[in-house]
Each structure stands twice: as C-alpha cells, then as structure tokens.
Design a protein around this motif. Structure first.
Motif, PDB file in Angstrom:
ATOM      1  N   THR A 334      -1.140   4.909   0.320  1.00  0.00           N
ATOM      2  CA  THR A 334      -1.025   3.873   1.583  1.00  0.00           C
ATOM      3  C   THR A 334      -2.298   3.095   1.814  1.00  0.00           C
ATOM      4  OG1 THR A 334      -1.033   5.510   3.303  1.00  0.00           O
ATOM      5  CG2 THR A 334       1.047   4.859   2.485  1.00  0.00           C
ATOM      6  N   VAL A 335      -3.312   3.658   1.869  1.00  0.00           N
ATOM      7  CA  VAL A 335      -4.583   2.987   1.774  1.00  0.00           C
ATOM      8  C   VAL A 335      -4.770   1.970   0.641  1.00  0.00           C
ATOM      9  CG1 VAL A 335      -7.220   3.074   1.934  1.00  0.00           C
ATOM     10  CG2 VAL A 335      -5.757   4.351   3.439  1.00  0.00           C
ATOM     11  N   LEU A 336      -4.677   2.597  -0.658  1.00  0.00           N
ATOM     12  CA  LEU A 336      -4.642   1.720  -1.879  1.00  0.00           C
ATOM     13  C   LEU A 336      -3.521   0.976  -1.893  1.00  0.00           C
ATOM     14  CD1 LEU A 336      -5.247   4.634  -4.531  1.00  0.00           C
ATOM     15  CD2 LEU A 336      -6.778   3.144  -3.320  1.00  0.00           C
ATOM     16  N   ALA A 337      -2.438   0.957  -1.411  1.00  0.00           N
ATOM     17  CA  ALA A 337      -1.441   0.044  -1.285  1.00  0.00           C
ATOM     18  C   ALA A 337      -1.869  -1.295  -0.455  1.00  0.00           C
ATOM     19  CB  ALA A 337      -0.039   0.320  -0.868  1.00  0.00           C
ATOM     20  N   GLN A 338      -2.292  -0.913   0.919  1.00  0.00           N
ATOM     21  CA  GLN A 338      -2.833  -1.929   1.795  1.00  0.00           C
ATOM     22  C   GLN A 338      -3.863  -2.671   1.045  1.00  0.00           C
ATOM     23  OE1 GLN A 338      -2.312  -0.039   5.417  1.00  0.00           O
ATOM     24  NE2 GLN A 338      -3.753  -1.459   6.463  1.00  0.00           N
ATOM     25  N   ILE A 341      -2.639  -5.094  -1.585  1.00  0.00           N
ATOM     26  CA  ILE A 341      -1.817  -6.292  -0.921  1.00  0.00           C
ATOM     27  C   ILE A 341      -2.975  -7.450  -0.561  1.00  0.00           C
ATOM     28  CG2 ILE A 341      -0.555  -6.983   1.171  1.00  0.00           C
ATOM     29  CD1 ILE A 341       0.957  -4.228   0.852  1.00  0.00           C
ATOM     30  N   SER A 342      -4.052  -6.795   0.256  1.00  0.00           N
ATOM     31  CA  SER A 342      -5.160  -7.647   0.547  1.00  0.00           C
ATOM     32  C   SER A 342      -5.569  -8.393  -0.351  1.00  0.00           C
ATOM     33  CB  SER A 342      -6.220  -6.946   1.407  1.00  0.00           C
ATOM     34  OG  SER A 342      -5.496  -6.429   2.615  1.00  0.00           O
ATOM     35  N   ALA A 343      -5.679  -7.634  -1.733  1.00  0.00           N
ATOM     36  CA  ALA A 343      -6.318  -8.358  -2.895  1.00  0.00           C
ATOM     37  C   ALA A 343      -5.356  -8.984  -3.770  1.00  0.00           C
ATOM     38  CB  ALA A 343      -7.112  -7.287  -3.750  1.00  0.00           C
ATOM     39  N   GLN A 344      -3.992  -8.885  -3.239  1.00  0.00           N
ATOM     40  CA  GLN A 344      -3.140  -9.744  -3.853  1.00  0.00           C
ATOM     41  C   GLN A 344      -2.745  -9.009  -5.445  1.00  0.00           C
ATOM     42  OE1 GLN A 344      -3.627 -14.055  -3.848  1.00  0.00           O
ATOM     43  NE2 GLN A 344      -3.623 -14.215  -1.507  1.00  0.00           N
ATOM     44  N   PHE A 345      -3.085  -8.035  -5.421  1.00  0.00           N
ATOM     45  CA  PHE A 345      -2.872  -7.176  -6.780  1.00  0.00           C
ATOM     46  C   PHE A 345      -1.306  -6.628  -6.579  1.00  0.00           C
ATOM     47  CE2 PHE A 345      -7.514  -6.016  -7.442  1.00  0.00           C
ATOM     48  CZ  PHE A 345      -7.749  -7.305  -7.899  1.00  0.00           C
ATOM     49  N   TRP A 346      -0.296  -7.434  -6.798  1.00  0.00           N
ATOM     50  CA  TRP A 346       0.927  -7.337  -6.492  1.00  0.00           C
ATOM     51  C   TRP A 346       1.700  -5.747  -7.253  1.00  0.00           C
ATOM     52  CZ3 TRP A 346       0.690  -9.332  -2.044  1.00  0.00           C
ATOM     53  CH2 TRP A 346       0.361 -10.642  -2.177  1.00  0.00           C
ATOM     54  N   GLY A 347       1.180  -6.058  -8.367  1.00  0.00           N
ATOM     55  CA  GLY A 347       1.816  -4.752  -9.131  1.00  0.00           C
ATOM     56  C   GLY A 347       1.127  -3.460  -8.840  1.00  0.00           C
ATOM     57  N   LYS A 348      -0.051  -3.451  -8.526  1.00  0.00           N
ATOM     58  CA  LYS A 348      -0.686  -2.168  -7.846  1.00  0.00           C
ATOM     59  C   LYS A 348      -0.008  -1.787  -6.717  1.00  0.00           C
ATOM     60  CE  LYS A 348      -5.008  -1.538 -10.537  1.00  0.00           C
ATOM     61  NZ  LYS A 348      -6.617  -1.321 -10.157  1.00  0.00           N
ATOM     62  N   ALA A 349       0.138  -2.634  -5.811  1.00  0.00           N
ATOM     63  CA  ALA A 349       0.771  -2.543  -4.466  1.00  0.00           C
ATOM     64  C   ALA A 349       1.917  -1.785  -4.458  1.00  0.00           C
ATOM     65  CB  ALA A 349       0.422  -3.829  -3.716  1.00  0.00           C
ATOM     66  N   ASP A 350       2.748  -2.382  -5.421  1.00  0.00           N
ATOM     67  CA  ASP A 350       4.225  -1.988  -5.500  1.00  0.00           C
ATOM     68  C   ASP A 350       4.139  -0.384  -6.118  1.00  0.00           C
ATOM     69  OD1 ASP A 350       5.105  -4.321  -4.435  1.00  0.00           O
ATOM     70  OD2 ASP A 350       5.669  -5.170  -6.406  1.00  0.00           O
ATOM     71  N   GLN A 351       3.172  -0.186  -6.941  1.00  0.00           N
ATOM     72  CA  GLN A 351       3.017   0.919  -7.641  1.00  0.00           C
ATOM     73  C   GLN A 351       2.802   2.027  -6.547  1.00  0.00           C
ATOM     74  OE1 GLN A 351       0.038   1.185 -10.861  1.00  0.00           O
ATOM     75  NE2 GLN A 351       0.505   3.532 -10.796  1.00  0.00           N
ATOM     76  N   TYR A 352       1.903   1.960  -5.805  1.00  0.00           N
ATOM     77  CA  TYR A 352       1.507   2.527  -4.726  1.00  0.00           C
ATOM     78  C   TYR A 352       2.467   3.002  -3.673  1.00  0.00           C
ATOM     79  CZ  TYR A 352      -3.187   2.456  -7.002  1.00  0.00           C
ATOM     80  OH  TYR A 352      -4.342   2.291  -7.758  1.00  0.00           O
ATOM     81  N   LEU A 353       2.922   1.704  -3.449  1.00  0.00           N
ATOM     82  CA  LEU A 353       4.066   2.083  -2.275  1.00  0.00           C
ATOM     83  C   LEU A 353       5.368   2.921  -2.901  1.00  0.00           C
ATOM     84  CD1 LEU A 353       4.632  -1.634  -0.900  1.00  0.00           C
ATOM     85  CD2 LEU A 353       3.660   0.407   0.162  1.00  0.00           C
TER      86      LEU A 353
END
Length: 415
Positions: A334-338, A341-353
């Motif tokens: 969840t820290v990586l996802a957060q 999101i702040s870095a606008q790396f949407w693909g990574k954010a969705d993957q970690y979530l």
C-alpha cells in the motif's frame, strides 16, 4: 480379648504358685479388729493376685470413663472436619461448573463446620460475587478477615479481584498498592498488579514491576522482555503526544540495542523525530530499525518523510528493492501504491493495489487505506467495497463517506 488374656495369665500364675508351694503351703494370718482371717499362703497369694487384677480393671475403666468426653469430642471433630471437606469439594466443583449459587450454599455450610473457615469464607465470597450477591460477598469477606492471620494478604487480594471483575480497576489498584508496600514479592500480588497496570495503562509502573515479576517467576524472561518493550513503546507514544520530549529521549536511551530494533519502540521514536523536524535522524532510525527487524508500521512512516511529496518517484524506486524479500507485505504494497499514485505511475499503482487487495485476512487499517487509495484512483466501486470490508473487520455496519479524490488522499500523518 484383653480381659480374657489377663484371666489366663492370672490362672497360669496360680498354677505356678500351687506347684511351688504344694509340699509346704505355709499359712497367712490377717487380723482386723475382732475379725481374724487365716488361710494357706498359696490361696492368699492367689487372692492377692486376683484382687490386683480386679483393681487394675477397675482403674482402667475409670480412666476410660474420664477420657470418654474428650474421645467423643474428637470423634465429632473428625466427623465435622470430614463433612466440611466434602462441602468444600462440592462447593469448588459447583463454582467451577458455573453454579455460583449452589457453590455459595455448600461453602457457607462448610465454613460453619470447619475449624479454620477462612478458605471457605473466601471462596464463598467469590461465589457470591459471581452470583451477583454483592452484600453477601462483602459479608463473607469480613468474616474471612476476622479468621485469617493479620498479615495474610488473601482477603485483600480477593477484594481487589472482585473490584477488577466489576470494572473498578482504580479501586483494585489502590488496594493492591497498599499491599505492595507490605508484601512486595508475593507472586499472586505481582500477577494481579501486572494485569491491573496493563488495564489502566500505567506503563511506568509496569516497567518498574516487570523485573520483580520476572525474578519471582510470575512471567518468563521472554514474556518479561516482550512486555517491557511494549510498555516502553506505549509510554514513549504517550509522552510524544503530550509533548514530553525529555521522557521520550530518556526511554529511548534506556532501551537496549535489540529493543531499538523492535517496531514497538522504533515507531514512536521515529514519529517523535519527525514531529521535531529531525528528518535526517528519522530517516536514519527508519533504515536502522528495518535493518534489525522488519515492521510494516515502520514502512508506513516513509510516507511522512518530505520526499514522499517532493520526489515520490525516487522514494518509490528505493522502497521497491524490498519487494523481493517481502512480496506480500500489505504495508509495503500500500505504501508503494500510494507513492505510485503521487508519482502518477498509474500502472504500478493499480498493480500494487491489486496485489494487496487480493490477500485475505487483511487488518482493518489496510482495508480502509485501500479504500482511500482506490478513491484516489477514481474507482468508487472498489473503494466502497474495501471500506465496507474494513468497517466489518472493525465491527462497523455502515460505510463512512469517503473524502473526495485528489493528491491529499494519499498523504500520511505522523499521528
């Protein structure tokens, strides 16, 4: 049987005397006033022996009669003692079986029969308390107080236990604190004090008591070390929230090297450093803490560092190196996802979530964090799902209204 043996003994002696004096029996003359009694020595000796035997029997009967009241009293005492022990057993079994009313009746009857009724009164008080008869419980405690030795702590310990059971921890603590000054090393007292100090969250007292409890064998060395670390961490957090920096720093210095690596100590220390804007010290403490002992709450604190907002992509790159060692840690994901999101790396954010949300038995705070992060990703259906799961885990029934999506949704507070 004993009388028969004595008669046979007398006859044997008589036969021996007759045999001895058969040839020259001699005579015995007894004169009392006008009365004169003359007989052979053999018959006189036999009569003397018979008189002696009869006198001995009469004397034995008199002694037996003299001691009869005491013996009868002893028989009664033994019967009363046996009956009281039977009632004690029944009372304890009823108490263990959950029938407090029946236990109280058995124990009260046993106390009336027992020579030492203190134990009966104490257990009867416990049973009366469990049965809801508060006045009776107090009456039994008063009776027990009258029968125990003056320095025996049993009554005070039970009073404190009853107060604890009634939710009056402060009253129980007052009773035991007075007792602690009199019998500081009593294991039962130490055990109850440990429970009370935990309940009232008196961490200073708990830290003071644990070494003595360990020495008395109330807790194992491992349990003592673990509880000491927990108490130190809780006290540090209390002092941090109360802006008592000196206490926080003192407790940190008193902690051993292994303790400092424990998240229960490291987390309040890092929060304190961040609250004092000692960012470099906080960053160093985070690295050292995670190097000694991995803890998800420590990972969460990276979001409170300035770079989490200033350069989230750089911090994301640094933290991703831990994925191989902790691929399923929900805090790290969840820290990586957060950060993504702040870095606008949407693909990574969705993957970690997705990786975090696919796990079962997630703690409530992680579920609620996922709800906020999915809202930040503008995915309200997933946000509502995780919000409801989080509330269900906390015992809630209705989902709260989520904050509007935006960059602030991924922020982190030291508090």
């Amino acid at each position: 049987m004993r009388l028969l043996l004595k008669i046979l003994l007398v006859l044997a002696i008589a036969v021996a005397v007759v045999t001895l004096f058969g040839e020259g029996p001699g005579y015995v003359l007894v004169q009392v006033g006008e009365w004169t009694l003359e007989t052979t020595a053999t018959l006189g000796l036999i009569v003397l022996v018979l008189v002696w035997a009869l006198g001995w029997e009469v004397w034995s009967l008199l002694i037996t009669a003299w001691h009869m009241p005491g013996r009868l009293a002893g028989v009664r005492d033994r019967r009363r003692r046996r009956r009281s022990l039977e009632l004690l057993e029944r009372g304890l079994l009823a108490l263990e079986g959950g029938d407090a009313g029946q236990a109280q009746r058995h124990l009260a009857r046993g106390a009336r029969l027992a020579q030492a009724p203190a134990a009966f009164h104490l257990e009867a008080a416990r049973a009366a308390h469990l049965a809801g008869a508060k006045a009776k419980a107090e009456e039994y405690l008063d009776q027990a107080q009258q029968t125990v030795a003056g320095d025996d702590p049993a009554v005070t310990l039970l009073r404190a236990e009853i107060e604890m059971g009634a939710g009056r921890a402060e009253h129980a603590l007052a009773l035991l604190s007075d007792l602690e000054n009199q019998d500081a090393d009593n294991p039962r007292l130490l055990k109850r004090l440990l429970v009370l100090y935990r309940r009232v969250a008196d961490w200073d007292a708990l830290m003071r008591l644990l070494p003595r409890a360990r020495k008395a064998g109330v807790v194992t060395p491992e349990e003592a070390d673990s509880e000491l670390t927990l108490a130190r961490g809780r006290r540090m957090e209390e002092a941090r929230l109360a802006d008592e920096g000196e206490i926080v720093e003192r407790l940190w210095k008193e902690a051993g090297r292994d303790e400092r690596g424990d998240p229960r100590i490291a987390v309040p220390w890092v929060r304190y450093l961040l609250a004092r804007d000692r960012v470099d010290d906080a960053r160093k403490a985070l690295e050292q803490g995670l190097g000694r002992s991995w803890g998800g709450e420590l990972v969460d604190l990276y979001l409170a560092l300035p770079e989490a907002q200033a350069s989230p992509q750089e911090l994301l790159r640094r933290l991703e190196r831990w994925r191989n060692d902790h691929p399923r840690d929900p805090h790290l994901l969840t820290v990586l996802a957060q950060l993504a999101i702040s870095a606008q790396f949407w693909g990574k954010a969705d993957q970690y979530l997705a990786e975090a949300g696919a796990q079962s038995d997630l703690p409530p705070q992680i579920l609620l964090r996922l709800a906020h992060l999915y809202q930040a990703r503008e995915k309200p259906d997933q946000a509502l799902t995780f919000c409801q799961r989080g509330l269900a885990a906390l015992g809630g029934e209705q989902a709260p209204e989520l904050p509007p999506p935006g960059p602030e949704a991924s922020g982190y507070s030291v508090e």
